[in-house]
Write a protein that holds these residues in place. Sequence first.
Motif, PDB file in Angstrom:
ATOM      1  N   ALA A  88       3.959 -20.665 -38.083  1.00 33.68           N
ATOM      2  CA  ALA A  88       4.956 -20.539 -39.136  1.00 33.68           C
ATOM      3  C   ALA A  88       6.010 -19.508 -38.729  1.00 33.68           C
ATOM      4  N   ASP A  89       7.252 -19.735 -39.165  1.00 33.56           N
ATOM      5  CA  ASP A  89       8.353 -18.858 -38.764  1.00 33.56           C
ATOM      6  C   ASP A  89       8.132 -17.408 -39.182  1.00 33.56           C
ATOM      7  N   ASP A  90       7.624 -17.204 -40.414  1.00 35.75           N
ATOM      8  CA  ASP A  90       7.436 -15.826 -40.880  1.00 35.75           C
ATOM      9  C   ASP A  90       6.390 -15.094 -40.038  1.00 35.75           C
ATOM     10  N   VAL A  91       5.375 -15.843 -39.600  1.00 33.72           N
ATOM     11  CA  VAL A  91       4.350 -15.235 -38.737  1.00 33.72           C
ATOM     12  C   VAL A  91       4.956 -14.884 -37.386  1.00 33.72           C
ATOM     13  N   LYS A  92       5.798 -15.797 -36.875  1.00 31.94           N
ATOM     14  CA  LYS A  92       6.477 -15.529 -35.595  1.00 31.94           C
ATOM     15  C   LYS A  92       7.310 -14.247 -35.695  1.00 31.94           C
ATOM     16  N   ASP A  93       8.024 -14.100 -36.808  1.00 27.84           N
ATOM     17  CA  ASP A  93       8.881 -12.918 -36.998  1.00 27.84           C
ATOM     18  C   ASP A  93       8.066 -11.635 -36.927  1.00 27.84           C
ATOM     19  N   VAL A  94       6.944 -11.637 -37.634  1.00 29.90           N
ATOM     20  CA  VAL A  94       6.079 -10.449 -37.653  1.00 29.90           C
ATOM     21  C   VAL A  94       5.606 -10.123 -36.250  1.00 29.90           C
ATOM     22  N   ILE A  95       5.169 -11.147 -35.538  1.00 31.05           N
ATOM     23  CA  ILE A  95       4.658 -10.930 -34.181  1.00 31.05           C
ATOM     24  C   ILE A  95       5.755 -10.383 -33.274  1.00 31.05           C
ATOM     25  N   GLU A  96       6.950 -10.965 -33.384  1.00 29.64           N
ATOM     26  CA  GLU A  96       8.058 -10.505 -32.529  1.00 29.64           C
ATOM     27  C   GLU A  96       8.419  -9.052 -32.808  1.00 29.64           C
ATOM     28  N   LYS A  97       8.457  -8.688 -34.093  1.00 32.38           N
ATOM     29  CA  LYS A  97       8.785  -7.306 -34.460  1.00 32.38           C
ATOM     30  C   LYS A  97       7.760  -6.337 -33.882  1.00 32.38           C
ATOM     31  N   GLU A  98       6.496  -6.711 -34.043  1.00 31.96           N
ATOM     32  CA  GLU A  98       5.429  -5.809 -33.599  1.00 31.96           C
ATOM     33  C   GLU A  98       5.362  -5.702 -32.080  1.00 31.96           C
ATOM     34  N   THR A  99       5.598  -6.829 -31.403  1.00 33.83           N
ATOM     35  CA  THR A  99       5.445  -6.819 -29.942  1.00 33.83           C
ATOM     36  C   THR A  99       6.627  -6.188 -29.232  1.00 33.83           C
ATOM     37  N   THR A 100       7.728  -5.955 -29.925  1.00 31.05           N
ATOM     38  CA  THR A 100       8.873  -5.307 -29.278  1.00 31.05           C
ATOM     39  C   THR A 100       8.811  -3.788 -29.378  1.00 31.05           C
ATOM     40  N   LYS A 101       7.846  -3.281 -30.132  1.00 25.33           N
ATOM     41  CA  LYS A 101       7.687  -1.828 -30.220  1.00 25.33           C
ATOM     42  C   LYS A 101       7.256  -1.270 -28.862  1.00 25.33           C
ATOM     43  N   ARG A 102       7.728  -0.089 -28.538  1.00 29.78           N
ATOM     44  CA  ARG A 102       7.371   0.538 -27.269  1.00 29.78           C
ATOM     45  C   ARG A 102       6.054   1.285 -27.412  1.00 29.78           C
ATOM     46  N   ILE A 103       5.068   0.808 -26.749  1.00 31.07           N
ATOM     47  CA  ILE A 103       3.759   1.457 -26.787  1.00 31.07           C
ATOM     48  C   ILE A 103       3.343   1.734 -25.356  1.00 31.07           C
ATOM     49  N   ALA A 104       3.044   2.967 -25.045  1.00 30.38           N
ATOM     50  CA  ALA A 104       2.814   3.354 -23.658  1.00 30.38           C
ATOM     51  C   ALA A 104       1.405   3.054 -23.164  1.00 30.38           C
ATOM     52  N   GLU A 105       0.412   3.358 -23.968  1.00 30.74           N
ATOM     53  CA  GLU A 105      -0.954   3.255 -23.482  1.00 30.74           C
ATOM     54  C   GLU A 105      -1.552   1.879 -23.772  1.00 30.74           C
ATOM     55  N   GLN A 107      -4.626   0.995 -24.165  1.00 29.58           N
ATOM     56  CA  GLN A 107      -5.634   0.987 -25.235  1.00 29.58           C
ATOM     57  C   GLN A 107      -4.954   0.870 -26.597  1.00 29.58           C
ATOM     58  N   THR A 108      -3.803   1.547 -26.713  1.00 27.55           N
ATOM     59  CA  THR A 108      -3.070   1.475 -27.972  1.00 27.55           C
ATOM     60  C   THR A 108      -2.516   0.075 -28.197  1.00 27.55           C
ATOM     61  N   VAL A 109      -2.043  -0.541 -27.116  1.00 23.97           N
ATOM     62  CA  VAL A 109      -1.523  -1.906 -27.213  1.00 23.97           C
ATOM     63  C   VAL A 109      -2.618  -2.853 -27.692  1.00 23.97           C
ATOM     64  N   ILE A 110      -3.792  -2.700 -27.089  1.00 22.32           N
ATOM     65  CA  ILE A 110      -4.918  -3.565 -27.454  1.00 22.32           C
ATOM     66  C   ILE A 110      -5.297  -3.357 -28.906  1.00 22.32           C
ATOM     67  N   ALA A 111      -5.421  -2.095 -29.284  1.00 26.73           N
ATOM     68  CA  ALA A 111      -5.810  -1.785 -30.661  1.00 26.73           C
ATOM     69  C   ALA A 111      -4.764  -2.291 -31.643  1.00 26.73           C
ATOM     70  N   HIS A 112      -3.496  -2.110 -31.261  1.00 30.74           N
ATOM     71  CA  HIS A 112      -2.396  -2.526 -32.125  1.00 30.74           C
ATOM     72  C   HIS A 112      -2.389  -4.053 -32.285  1.00 30.74           C
ATOM     73  N   SER A 113      -2.576  -4.759 -31.174  1.00 30.28           N
ATOM     74  CA  SER A 113      -2.590  -6.223 -31.206  1.00 30.28           C
ATOM     75  C   SER A 113      -3.741  -6.750 -32.054  1.00 30.28           C
ATOM     76  N   SER A 114      -4.874  -6.115 -31.878  1.00 31.62           N
ATOM     77  CA  SER A 114      -6.046  -6.532 -32.643  1.00 31.62           C
ATOM     78  C   SER A 114      -5.832  -6.324 -34.135  1.00 31.62           C
ATOM     79  N   LYS A 115      -5.245  -5.164 -34.459  1.00 31.09           N
ATOM     80  CA  LYS A 115      -4.979  -4.853 -35.866  1.00 31.09           C
ATOM     81  C   LYS A 115      -3.974  -5.846 -36.461  1.00 31.09           C
ATOM     82  N   LEU A 116      -2.936  -6.153 -35.672  1.00 31.93           N
ATOM     83  CA  LEU A 116      -1.922  -7.107 -36.136  1.00 31.93           C
ATOM     84  C   LEU A 116      -2.545  -8.475 -36.400  1.00 31.93           C
ATOM     85  N   LEU A 117      -3.382  -8.899 -35.498  1.00 37.62           N
ATOM     86  CA  LEU A 117      -4.019 -10.198 -35.652  1.00 37.62           C
ATOM     87  C   LEU A 117      -4.889 -10.241 -36.900  1.00 37.62           C
TER      88      LEU A 117
END
Length: 186
Positions: A88-105, A107-117
């Motif tokens: 769905a488009d709204d889900v795509k939007d959320v994913i795009e917003k979250e995945t464009t954030k700058r995350i350095a570590e 482990q944080t990326v993994i945790a963030h992705s898991s939380k988003l999902l």
Amino acid sequence: MCMQMDERKKKILRAIVQDYISTAEPVGSRTIARKFDLGISPATIRNEMSDMEELGLIEQPHTSAGRIPSDAGYRYYVDCLLEKSSIADDVKDVIEKETTKRIAEIQTVIAHSSKLLSELTHLTSIVIGPDKGKSAFNQMHFLPYEPGKAIMVVVKENGVVENQIVEIGENVTAEELQRIANVFNP
DNA sequence: CATACCCACAAACAAGGCTA
DNA sequence: TAGCCTTGTTTGTGGGTATG
């Protein structure tokens, strides 16, 4: 990507995978003829199964057992026989917003992705990262198993396929499961 | 048109493995 | 160990196609 195979073989392979996923028992030609109504006899199914065994799509645990999907068979099923639904488009939007954030570590990326999902699906999320000597998954699919449960099929990058029964919500539909899988898949 | 050939399919049978 | 389930093989049948 998908090898050329006639429709009848595809139907039989689909039947074998689906039946094996639901029963965890080798699938025989007679079982397929009886349960899936393909309009052909067990003998004809046996001939097709023999061909598919030569192609490496199915295998036989022992002489008098039925057939089970091989890793290549699972891969073919996931890549070529499962129907994908769009996100769905709204889900795509959320994913795009979250995945464009700058995350350095990582482990944080993994945790963030898991939380988003989890937030998107309201379900437990699973993250499999590449490990030394092991491979990350290439595709993931969920198949409804019984109320409150689904079978998670993971195709790794090296072609190895693993499946596991996972707990899900009682009211989760097949479409929702497909949407979750699409979040992971390219 | 008649015949031969090929192919797909189904039925029958024998044999092996599993299970109660 | 008998019964069941499965496979592989053999055999017969029917339809399609090529050839004389």
